[in-house]
Design a protein around this motif. Structure first.
Motif, PDB file in Angstrom:
ATOM      1  N   ALA A 148       1.134  -0.727  -0.050  1.00  0.00           N
ATOM      2  CA  ALA A 148       0.095   0.045  -0.377  1.00  0.00           C
ATOM      3  C   ALA A 148       1.146   1.266   0.111  1.00  0.00           C
ATOM      4  CB  ALA A 148      -0.388  -0.287   0.804  1.00  0.00           C
ATOM      5  N   PRO A 149       0.403   2.576  -0.735  1.00  0.00           N
ATOM      6  CA  PRO A 149       1.131   3.256  -0.522  1.00  0.00           C
ATOM      7  C   PRO A 149       0.986   3.998   1.516  1.00  0.00           C
ATOM      8  CG  PRO A 149      -1.174   3.986  -1.022  1.00  0.00           C
ATOM      9  CD  PRO A 149      -1.221   2.165  -1.320  1.00  0.00           C
ATOM     10  N   SER A 150       2.038   4.723   1.209  1.00  0.00           N
ATOM     11  CA  SER A 150       2.809   5.416   2.623  1.00  0.00           C
ATOM     12  C   SER A 150       2.025   6.484   2.447  1.00  0.00           C
ATOM     13  CB  SER A 150       3.518   5.773   3.108  1.00  0.00           C
ATOM     14  OG  SER A 150       4.391   7.186   1.936  1.00  0.00           O
ATOM     15  N   LEU A 151       1.672   6.617   4.411  1.00  0.00           N
ATOM     16  CA  LEU A 151       0.823   7.551   4.588  1.00  0.00           C
ATOM     17  C   LEU A 151       1.180   9.130   3.847  1.00  0.00           C
ATOM     18  CD1 LEU A 151       1.144   7.533   8.473  1.00  0.00           C
ATOM     19  CD2 LEU A 151      -0.956   6.266   7.116  1.00  0.00           C
ATOM     20  N   THR A 152       3.017   9.788   3.211  1.00  0.00           N
ATOM     21  CA  THR A 152       3.385  10.100   2.940  1.00  0.00           C
ATOM     22  C   THR A 152       2.603  10.448   1.404  1.00  0.00           C
ATOM     23  OG1 THR A 152       4.668   9.452   2.277  1.00  0.00           O
ATOM     24  CG2 THR A 152       5.018  11.218   4.526  1.00  0.00           C
ATOM     25  N   ARG A 153       2.525   9.158   0.958  1.00  0.00           N
ATOM     26  CA  ARG A 153       1.705   9.307  -0.504  1.00  0.00           C
ATOM     27  C   ARG A 153       0.515   8.346  -0.455  1.00  0.00           C
ATOM     28  NH1 ARG A 153       5.780   8.782  -4.554  1.00  0.00           N
ATOM     29  NH2 ARG A 153       4.233   9.113  -5.814  1.00  0.00           N
ATOM     30  N   ALA A 154       0.108   8.604   0.274  1.00  0.00           N
ATOM     31  CA  ALA A 154      -1.801   8.399   0.395  1.00  0.00           C
ATOM     32  C   ALA A 154      -2.457   8.900  -1.096  1.00  0.00           C
ATOM     33  CB  ALA A 154      -2.214   8.606   1.642  1.00  0.00           C
ATOM     34  N   HIS A 155      -3.282   7.906  -1.590  1.00  0.00           N
ATOM     35  CA  HIS A 155      -3.841   8.056  -2.982  1.00  0.00           C
ATOM     36  C   HIS A 155      -3.114   8.359  -3.609  1.00  0.00           C
ATOM     37  CE1 HIS A 155      -7.473   8.297   0.206  1.00  0.00           C
ATOM     38  NE2 HIS A 155      -6.526   9.959   0.697  1.00  0.00           N
ATOM     39  N   ALA A 156      -2.049   7.693  -4.276  1.00  0.00           N
ATOM     40  CA  ALA A 156      -0.937   7.627  -4.177  1.00  0.00           C
ATOM     41  C   ALA A 156      -1.518   6.144  -6.173  1.00  0.00           C
ATOM     42  CB  ALA A 156       0.818   7.475  -4.699  1.00  0.00           C
ATOM     43  N   PHE A 157      -2.474   5.127  -5.088  1.00  0.00           N
ATOM     44  CA  PHE A 157      -2.679   3.813  -5.984  1.00  0.00           C
ATOM     45  C   PHE A 157      -3.445   3.345  -5.438  1.00  0.00           C
ATOM     46  CE2 PHE A 157       1.281   2.677  -3.678  1.00  0.00           C
ATOM     47  CZ  PHE A 157       1.052   1.254  -3.525  1.00  0.00           C
ATOM     48  N   ALA A 158      -3.524   2.403  -5.782  1.00  0.00           N
ATOM     49  CA  ALA A 158      -4.781   1.479  -4.853  1.00  0.00           C
ATOM     50  C   ALA A 158      -3.960   0.290  -4.587  1.00  0.00           C
ATOM     51  CB  ALA A 158      -6.356   1.051  -5.796  1.00  0.00           C
ATOM     52  N   PRO A 159      -3.937   0.092  -3.429  1.00  0.00           N
ATOM     53  CA  PRO A 159      -4.060  -0.742  -2.583  1.00  0.00           C
ATOM     54  C   PRO A 159      -3.812  -2.624  -2.972  1.00  0.00           C
ATOM     55  CG  PRO A 159      -4.644   0.586  -0.584  1.00  0.00           C
ATOM     56  CD  PRO A 159      -5.358   0.591  -2.276  1.00  0.00           C
ATOM     57  N   LEU A 160      -2.562  -3.251  -3.073  1.00  0.00           N
ATOM     58  CA  LEU A 160      -2.712  -4.722  -3.731  1.00  0.00           C
ATOM     59  C   LEU A 160      -1.976  -5.265  -2.826  1.00  0.00           C
ATOM     60  CD1 LEU A 160      -0.486  -2.973  -7.086  1.00  0.00           C
ATOM     61  CD2 LEU A 160      -2.802  -3.711  -7.211  1.00  0.00           C
ATOM     62  N   ALA A 161      -2.446  -6.507  -2.888  1.00  0.00           N
ATOM     63  CA  ALA A 161      -2.215  -7.995  -2.378  1.00  0.00           C
ATOM     64  C   ALA A 161      -2.128  -9.315  -3.036  1.00  0.00           C
ATOM     65  CB  ALA A 161      -3.166  -8.205  -0.923  1.00  0.00           C
ATOM     66  N   VAL A 162      -0.892  -9.934  -2.637  1.00  0.00           N
ATOM     67  CA  VAL A 162      -1.336 -10.951  -2.857  1.00  0.00           C
ATOM     68  C   VAL A 162      -1.030 -11.903  -2.020  1.00  0.00           C
ATOM     69  CG1 VAL A 162       1.615 -12.813  -3.952  1.00  0.00           C
ATOM     70  CG2 VAL A 162       1.434 -10.261  -3.876  1.00  0.00           C
ATOM     71  N   VAL A 163      -1.904 -13.452  -1.708  1.00  0.00           N
ATOM     72  CA  VAL A 163      -2.395 -13.727  -1.110  1.00  0.00           C
ATOM     73  C   VAL A 163      -2.916 -15.426  -1.986  1.00  0.00           C
ATOM     74  CG1 VAL A 163      -4.461 -15.198  -0.488  1.00  0.00           C
ATOM     75  CG2 VAL A 163      -4.436 -12.355  -1.210  1.00  0.00           C
ATOM     76  N   LEU A 164      -1.934 -16.467  -0.867  1.00  0.00           N
ATOM     77  CA  LEU A 164      -1.293 -17.864  -1.337  1.00  0.00           C
ATOM     78  C   LEU A 164      -2.578 -18.420  -1.073  1.00  0.00           C
ATOM     79  CD1 LEU A 164       0.415 -19.224  -2.148  1.00  0.00           C
ATOM     80  CD2 LEU A 164       1.683 -19.675   0.222  1.00  0.00           C
ATOM     81  N   THR A 165      -3.178 -19.338  -1.587  1.00  0.00           N
ATOM     82  CA  THR A 165      -3.947 -20.450  -1.950  1.00  0.00           C
ATOM     83  C   THR A 165      -3.954 -21.296  -0.795  1.00  0.00           C
ATOM     84  OG1 THR A 165      -4.628 -21.760  -3.399  1.00  0.00           O
ATOM     85  CG2 THR A 165      -5.614 -19.858  -3.243  1.00  0.00           C
ATOM     86  N   LEU A 166      -4.023 -22.439  -0.328  1.00  0.00           N
ATOM     87  CA  LEU A 166      -3.694 -23.573  -0.109  1.00  0.00           C
ATOM     88  C   LEU A 166      -3.169 -24.554  -0.709  1.00  0.00           C
ATOM     89  CD1 LEU A 166      -6.282 -24.423   2.871  1.00  0.00           C
ATOM     90  CD2 LEU A 166      -4.274 -23.169   3.504  1.00  0.00           C
ATOM     91  N   ALA A 167      -4.195 -24.463  -2.151  1.00  0.00           N
ATOM     92  CA  ALA A 167      -3.528 -24.910  -3.120  1.00  0.00           C
ATOM     93  C   ALA A 167      -2.344 -24.723  -4.090  1.00  0.00           C
ATOM     94  CB  ALA A 167      -4.604 -25.230  -4.409  1.00  0.00           C
ATOM     95  N   GLY A 168      -1.631 -23.263  -3.405  1.00  0.00           N
ATOM     96  CA  GLY A 168      -0.279 -23.494  -3.730  1.00  0.00           C
ATOM     97  C   GLY A 168      -0.215 -22.470  -4.601  1.00  0.00           C
TER      98      GLY A 168
END
Length: 220
Positions: free
Chosen positions: A181-201
């Motif tokens: 996610a963007p830091s507090l000083t760059r808030a709203h610079a871009f939409a947060p992202l996530a990398v999620v790992l499922t149990l299937a790998g």
């Protein structure tokens, strides 16, 4: 009536035009307009570049998960992805190790003989496919002033895979998610992202703010 001399062309007399340049006022107006355009455009370009770097960071970790899973399947071994802090920017480097269990010694946590960057794992049944640990540095990622990184569960730095490529749920805590996610000083610079790992790998780059039915949403 006098006749014109034969063979002599009549030339039209023209006056040279004066070349007109910029006046001082016009130059000041142009400079002012350029300044306004730069003031408006530079922040937008900076935010766009940071967003692209955040996406590249997400793909960087997705590649690490994928390599760990694929390596376990290819070598019919156990594997793990290990995160370590990068001293330059505080982000997380990753490393992929493999291990072959022996009688009474499973590949679980510190148990078993794991590969390293300089040595292959003991017990590899196929010596022609010697594997040594592969690592990637996060040094090129933006620093803490621009990009924040969080792992889930908090403090988790490893995840283990079985020879079938599934996540080994017997080892805990196991790394399941990385948020960017963007830091507090760059808030709203871009939409947060996530990398999620499922149990299937399978690791997916997703939008944590998207609705559950949205294809951009994160796996449960």
């Amino acid at each position: 009536m006098l006749d014109r001399p034969q063979g002599r062309a009549v030339r039209a007399v023209t006056r040279p035009r004066r070349m007109r340049g910029f006046t001082l006022i016009e130059a000041v107006v142009v400079v002012a307009i350029m300044g306004i355009m730069l003031a408006v455009g530079l922040p937008s370009m900076s935010d766009w570049l940071l967003g692209r770097k955040a996406l590249a960071a997400a793909v960087f970790y997705q590649d690490g998960f994928a390599l760990a899973r694929n390596t376990a399947i290819a070598h019919n071994s156990h594997s793990r992805l290990v995160l370590t802090e990068n001293a330059a920017n505080g982000k997380m480097d990753w490393r992929v190790d493999i291990c072959f269990p022996t009688s009474g010694v499973p590949c679980n946590g510190d148990a078993g003989t794991w590969s390293s960057a300089t040595a292959d794992a003991d017990g590899d049944p196929d010596p022609d496919q010697v594997f040594r640990s592969i690592g990637r540095s996060a040094e090129a990622m933006p620093g803490a002033r621009d990009l924040s990184l969080a792992v889930s569960p908090s403090g988790a730095t490893e995840v283990y895979f079985t020879p079938l490529g599934w996540v080994d749920t017997t080892v805990a805590p196991r790394l399941a998610r990385i948020d960017l996610a963007p830091s507090l000083t760059r808030a709203h610079a871009f939409a947060p992202l996530a990398v999620v790992l499922t149990l299937a790998g399978i690791a997916a780059v997703c939008d944590p703010a998207a609705a559950a039915h949205d294809v951009r949403g994160c796996p449960p």
